[in-house]
Design a protein around this motif. Structure first.
Motif, mmCIF file in Angstrom:
data_model
loop_
_atom_site.group_PDB
_atom_site.id
_atom_site.type_symbol
_atom_site.label_atom_id
_atom_site.label_comp_id
_atom_site.label_asym_id
_atom_site.label_seq_id
_atom_site.Cartn_x
_atom_site.Cartn_y
_atom_site.Cartn_z
ATOM 1 N N ASN A 53 50.695 25.724 37.124
ATOM 2 C CA ASN A 53 50.684 24.758 38.226
ATOM 3 C C ASN A 53 52.044 24.071 38.363
ATOM 4 O O ASN A 53 52.536 23.835 39.467
ATOM 5 N N GLN A 100 54.605 26.091 40.289
ATOM 6 C CA GLN A 100 54.519 26.008 41.753
ATOM 7 C C GLN A 100 55.167 24.727 42.266
ATOM 8 O O GLN A 100 55.995 24.763 43.185
ATOM 9 N N ASN A 150 44.763 32.462 50.255
ATOM 10 C CA ASN A 150 44.793 32.223 48.809
ATOM 11 C C ASN A 150 43.900 33.237 48.096
ATOM 12 O O ASN A 150 42.682 33.130 48.124
ATOM 13 N N ASN A 151 44.515 34.229 47.461
ATOM 14 C CA ASN A 151 43.785 35.233 46.688
ATOM 15 C C ASN A 151 44.245 35.150 45.243
ATOM 16 O O ASN A 151 45.254 35.758 44.863
ATOM 17 N N PRO A 152 43.528 34.365 44.408
ATOM 18 C CA PRO A 152 43.973 34.162 43.022
ATOM 19 C C PRO A 152 43.970 35.468 42.223
ATOM 20 O O PRO A 152 43.114 36.332 42.408
ATOM 21 N N THR A 165 43.418 36.898 38.597
ATOM 22 C CA THR A 165 42.738 36.490 37.370
ATOM 23 C C THR A 165 43.219 37.323 36.195
ATOM 24 O O THR A 165 43.162 38.560 36.234
ATOM 25 N N GLN A 188 43.683 31.721 36.022
ATOM 26 C CA GLN A 188 43.742 32.023 37.450
ATOM 27 C C GLN A 188 45.113 31.619 37.994
ATOM 28 O O GLN A 188 45.518 30.462 37.867
ATOM 29 N N SER A 197 47.254 31.514 41.396
ATOM 30 C CA SER A 197 47.197 31.624 42.852
ATOM 31 C C SER A 197 48.346 32.491 43.353
ATOM 32 O O SER A 197 49.472 32.409 42.853
ATOM 33 N N ASN A 198 48.049 33.319 44.334
ATOM 34 C CA ASN A 198 49.128 34.127 44.923
ATOM 35 C C ASN A 198 50.153 33.249 45.630
ATOM 36 O O ASN A 198 51.328 33.620 45.749
ATOM 37 N N THR A 254 51.209 30.422 44.390
ATOM 38 C CA THR A 254 52.108 30.041 43.297
ATOM 39 C C THR A 254 53.151 31.127 43.055
ATOM 40 O O THR A 254 54.345 30.844 42.912
#
Length: 290
Positions: A9, A12, A125-127, A129, A134, A136-137, A139
């Motif tokens: 996080n 990002q 937003n397609n995380p 995993t 997780q 995030s795309n 990020t």
């Protein structure tokens, strides 16, 4: 696992600060001006992107329109507000920068009103995993965009004719003029690039937090300035490093201490670093003959 998630996080958030800090560092590196209106240029860039996205523009057009319009805005600000004060004491330019910041805030408030606008989804937003993590795309995209633009900017300044002109103006404006360099055009180009980077940061911020409002540039702009100073203002890699450090500190503070203390700790660490190394992490002490 929580630590790794918070570091992701922080990556990002730090990437956004780093992109905005690049613009600060560009302007300061050339004309030694701290452009406190930079955060508001970021805000205007986010509004330009919002209007383009609402109009149904494709994602590449949203980025391009916002960055081009912000570059034009940056050049206008430089010509109107800063150019007449180049030979004035630095405090005059600093006060003008603060006044320009307030002017742009109130202009946005008048045009777009105070209520926050919801940024349309231009990146789904397609995380990704990985085990229990997780990512995030958004990020991943934010991090890659910040690194790519840092590399492009570094190559531009070190390899191109315009970049070499910027370095010459930064080192000695009068000597650059004697060598035939158009100082006015070089400074305008610097503001254009810096403002385009601010707009890029504004778009990434709006995508991450989904809101656009007149005051959105105030705190990120200040933190980006802190990032630039922390890494060594005027040094491009320093702005990136400072942005990432700031992002990590902020997210870890919110996760393990308190969100109320995040800003205080960020600015407190800046004070400590500058007490030990006033030029920032990558900055070098330069002796001046008196």
């Amino acid at each position: 696992m929580l630590l790794i998630q918070q570091l992701i996080n922080g990556l990002q958030v730090g990437s956004i600060y780093a992109v905005i800090a690049l613009g600060y560092t560009m302007v300061y590196g050339i004309i030694k001006l701290i452009n406190f209106a930079h955060g508001e240029v970021m805000m205007m860039g986010a509004y330009f992107a919002f209007l383009a996205a609402v109009a149904g523009m494709p994602i590449w057009a949203v980025f391009l329109i916002s960055m081009v319009l912000s570059a034009i805005l940056g050049m206008v600000i430089e010509r109107v507000a800063y150019k007449p004060l180049r030979s004035a004491p630095r405090i005059s330019s600093l006060i003008t920068a603060i006044a320009m910041s307030l002017f742009l805030q109130n202009l946005a408030l008048f045009i777009f009103k105070a209520d926050p606008k919801v940024m349309p989804t231009i990146i789904k937003n397609n995380p990704v995993t990985i085990g229990s993590l997780q990512i995030s795309n958004i990020t991943i995209i934010t991090f890659l965009v910040s690194v790519v633009f840092m590399v492009i900017l570094t190559i531009f300044i070190s390899k191109t004719k315009s970049g070499k002109a910027m370095r010459a103006v930064s080192q000695d404006t009068e000597a650059a003029m004697l060598m035939g360099i158009n100082v006015n055009s070089t400074i305008s180009l610097t503001f254009a690039i810096g403002s385009a980077l601010a707009a890029l940061g504004g778009i990434l911020y709006a995508i991450a937090y989904t809101q656009v409002m007149p005051t959105m540039g105030l705190l990120p702009g200040l933190k980006a300035f802190v990032a630039a100073v922390l890494g060594g203002i005027g040094i491009i890699p320093g702005a990136m490093i400072g942005g990432f450090i700031l992002g990590f500190i902020e997210t870890l503070t919110k996760a393990y201490i308190s969100s109320r203390w995040a800003d205080a700790i960020v600015f407190g660490i800046l004070i400590v670093v500058l007490s030990v190394k006033p030029t920032g992490i990558l900055g070098k002490n330069i002796r001046e003959k008196v």
